[in-house]
Design an enzyme around this catalytic site. Structure first.
Site, PDB file in Angstrom:
ATOM      1  N   VAL A 191      -0.618  11.340  15.549  1.00 13.43           N
ATOM      2  CA  VAL A 191      -1.056  12.698  15.895  1.00 13.43           C
ATOM      3  C   VAL A 191      -2.524  12.802  15.478  1.00 13.43           C
ATOM      4  O   VAL A 191      -2.839  13.065  14.321  1.00 13.43           O
ATOM      5  CB  VAL A 191      -0.156  13.771  15.239  1.00 13.43           C
ATOM      6  CG1 VAL A 191       1.163  13.885  15.978  1.00 13.43           C
ATOM      7  CG2 VAL A 191       0.113  13.481  13.766  1.00 13.43           C
ATOM      8  N   GLU A 231     -10.986   7.515  20.542  1.00 19.69           N
ATOM      9  CA  GLU A 231     -10.501   7.670  19.164  1.00 19.69           C
ATOM     10  C   GLU A 231     -10.550   6.291  18.529  1.00 19.69           C
ATOM     11  O   GLU A 231     -11.276   5.433  19.026  1.00 19.69           O
ATOM     12  CB  GLU A 231      -9.127   8.353  19.113  1.00 19.69           C
ATOM     13  CG  GLU A 231      -8.042   7.724  19.960  1.00 19.69           C
ATOM     14  CD  GLU A 231      -7.381   6.545  19.314  1.00 19.69           C
ATOM     15  OE1 GLU A 231      -7.673   5.424  19.784  1.00 19.69           O
ATOM     16  OE2 GLU A 231      -6.558   6.699  18.401  1.00 19.69           O
ATOM     17  N   MET A 232      -9.797   6.061  17.428  1.00 19.59           N
ATOM     18  CA  MET A 232     -10.046   4.814  16.701  1.00 19.59           C
ATOM     19  C   MET A 232      -8.804   4.035  16.249  1.00 19.59           C
ATOM     20  O   MET A 232      -8.940   3.101  15.465  1.00 19.59           O
ATOM     21  CB  MET A 232     -10.939   5.118  15.473  1.00 19.59           C
ATOM     22  CG  MET A 232     -12.282   5.724  15.834  1.00 19.59           C
ATOM     23  SD  MET A 232     -13.316   6.119  14.410  1.00 19.59           S
ATOM     24  CE  MET A 232     -13.760   4.495  13.834  1.00 19.59           C
ATOM     25  N   HIS A 273       0.801  -1.230   0.000  1.00 24.29           N
ATOM     26  CA  HIS A 273       0.000   0.000   0.000  1.00 24.29           C
ATOM     27  C   HIS A 273       0.834   1.280   0.000  1.00 24.29           C
ATOM     28  O   HIS A 273       0.270   2.375   0.087  1.00 24.29           O
ATOM     29  CB  HIS A 273      -0.946   0.011   1.207  1.00 24.29           C
ATOM     30  CG  HIS A 273      -1.890  -1.147   1.219  1.00 24.29           C
ATOM     31  ND1 HIS A 273      -1.592  -2.332   1.853  1.00 24.29           N
ATOM     32  CD2 HIS A 273      -3.113  -1.319   0.654  1.00 24.29           C
ATOM     33  CE1 HIS A 273      -2.593  -3.183   1.690  1.00 24.29           C
ATOM     34  NE2 HIS A 273      -3.526  -2.604   0.963  1.00 24.29           N
ATOM     35  N   ASP A 286     -13.622  17.132  20.042  1.00 22.40           N
ATOM     36  CA  ASP A 286     -15.032  17.140  20.448  1.00 22.40           C
ATOM     37  C   ASP A 286     -15.073  16.795  21.931  1.00 22.40           C
ATOM     38  O   ASP A 286     -14.317  15.929  22.370  1.00 22.40           O
ATOM     39  CB  ASP A 286     -15.831  16.050  19.709  1.00 22.40           C
ATOM     40  CG  ASP A 286     -15.729  16.201  18.207  1.00 22.40           C
ATOM     41  OD1 ASP A 286     -16.614  16.812  17.621  1.00 22.40           O
ATOM     42  OD2 ASP A 286     -14.732  15.702  17.634  1.00 22.40           O
TER      43      ASP A 286
HETATM   44  O1  LIG Z   1      -8.301  12.780  13.416  1.00 17.41           O
HETATM   45  P1  LIG Z   1      -7.885  11.338  13.287  1.00 17.41           P
HETATM   46  O2  LIG Z   1      -6.403  11.180  13.443  1.00 17.41           O
HETATM   47  O3  LIG Z   1      -8.391  10.689  12.019  1.00 17.41           O
HETATM   48  O4  LIG Z   1      -8.551  10.564  14.532  1.00 17.41           O
HETATM   49  C1  LIG Z   1      -9.931  10.489  14.857  1.00 17.41           C
HETATM   50  O5  LIG Z   1     -10.797  11.009  13.845  1.00 17.41           O
HETATM   51  C2  LIG Z   1     -11.387   9.941  13.077  1.00 17.41           C
HETATM   52  C3  LIG Z   1     -12.883   9.972  13.264  1.00 17.41           C
HETATM   53  O6  LIG Z   1     -13.423  11.174  12.826  1.00 17.41           O
HETATM   54  C4  LIG Z   1     -10.775   8.654  13.614  1.00 17.41           C
HETATM   55  O7  LIG Z   1      -9.689   8.308  12.816  1.00 17.41           O
HETATM   56  C5  LIG Z   1     -10.390   9.049  15.015  1.00 17.41           C
HETATM   57  O8  LIG Z   1      -9.404   8.258  15.615  1.00 17.41           O
HETATM   58  O1  LIG Z   2     -15.776  11.737  19.228  1.00 16.50           O
HETATM   59  C1  LIG Z   2     -14.767  11.519  18.561  1.00 16.50           C
HETATM   60  C2  LIG Z   2     -13.932  12.550  18.105  1.00 16.50           C
HETATM   61  C3  LIG Z   2     -12.834  12.241  17.376  1.00 16.50           C
HETATM   62  N1  LIG Z   2     -12.577  10.951  17.112  1.00 16.50           N
HETATM   63  C4  LIG Z   2     -13.374   9.946  17.539  1.00 16.50           C
HETATM   64  O2  LIG Z   2     -13.093   8.782  17.276  1.00 16.50           O
HETATM   65  N2  LIG Z   2     -14.437  10.254  18.258  1.00 16.50           N
END
Ligand SMILES: O=P(O)(O)O[C@H]1O[C@H](CO)[C@@H](O)[C@H]1O
Ligand SMILES: O=c1cc[nH]c(=O)[nH]1
Length: 242
Positions: free
Chosen positions: A88, A179-180, A4, A204
């Site tokens: 970040v 976050e994710m 990738h 947020d």
């Molecule tokens: O701003 P990024 O780095 O993408 O991180 C947050 O924003 C995204 C969701 O809107 C998800 O990837 C979450 O982890």
């Molecule tokens: O609520 C939020 C804001 C940023 N990223 C997320 O994953 N959740």
């Protein structure tokens, strides 16, 4: 080249910043790095290499979510031999211990993802940040008087969650924000012996319902980037002399 990433061997620096948003990667490269050259446009997941105060540094978008982060982090570690990664990111606060635009320096990341259950056959692995990198980030934050806090993140597979109260319970156990990606990054970094950290700005506030704009999320949060670049530099200097 990896599956990738289109970079040739040597085109990616040993030290990498990873925002979720590839346009934030572009903004970081253009704003904070000298001589930044783009090495990846595959799937529009932009990657750049330049210099920060003489130190070669790359910036690579990770995409959203742990599967996407895992693909890019694995290829950076396995195929390009990177040594340091700082995510970040942005996050949603679930604790009154942090305010909108505060910077969270994540020592750990809980998750609702099944990825580590699959990886470890049901064992609950505890992914954590690299302590030396975290210590450098805290040191820089304290010197600069930034509004930051060390604590845990919740890396969720669900941005839109039918049961948000389940995540809120984590706040009772000290988790600061959702976050994710951090859990996957920390797990893979421990597998590959790479130093990893997540630094995330509160974009947020889920309790107060305050929010930043999409433009602000893409193009601001300079304090987080400057903090991360300085932490990477100090960590690289300490590693070279240590
Ligand atoms: O701003 P990024 O780095 O993408 O991180 C947050 O924003 C995204 C969701 O809107 C998800 O990837 C979450 O982890
Ligand atoms: O609520 C939020 C804001 C940023 N990223 C997320 O994953 N959740």
């Amino acid at each position: 080249m990896s599956v990738h990433l289109a970079a040739q061997p040597g085109e990616i620096a040993p030290h990498v910043l990873m925002p979720g948003d590839p346009l934030r990667a572009q903004w970081i490269a253009e704003t904070f790095l000298e001589d930044a050259q783009q090495y990846n446009t595959v799937r529009n997941m932009f990657g750049y290499t330049g210099h920060y105060q003489g130190l070669p540094v790359s910036v690579q978008g990770s995409g959203m979510g742990q599967p996407s982060m895992s693909i890019y982090a694995t290829e950076l570690m396995q195929d390009y031999g990177v040594k340091t990664i700082i995510r970040v990111g942005t996050c949603g606060a679930i604790s009154h211990q942090v305010n909108l635009r505060d910077v969270i320096i994540a020592n750990t990341a809980s998750t609702d993802s099944a990825m580590n259950r699959l990886r470890f056959h049901g064992i609950d692995f505890a992914p954590g940040a690299d302590f030396a990198l975290l210590r450098h980030a805290v040191e820089v934050s304290e010197e600069r008087g930034l509004s930051s806090k060390v604590g845990g993140l919740f890396s969720s597979d669900l941005f839109y969650n039918d049961r948000p109260e389940l995540a809120m319970q984590l706040a009772d156990y000290g988790v600061l924000a959702i976050e994710m990606e951090a859990s996957a990054l920390y797990t893979l970094a421990l597998k590959y012996g790479v130093q990893a950290l997540t630094v995330a700005t509160v974009s947020d506030h889920i309790l107060t319902e305050e929010a930043t704009s999409a433009q602000e999320r893409q193009e601001t949060f300079s304090a987080m980037i400057e903090l991360s670049l300085e932490a990477v530099k100090r960590n690289a200097q300490a590693t070279a002399t240590g």
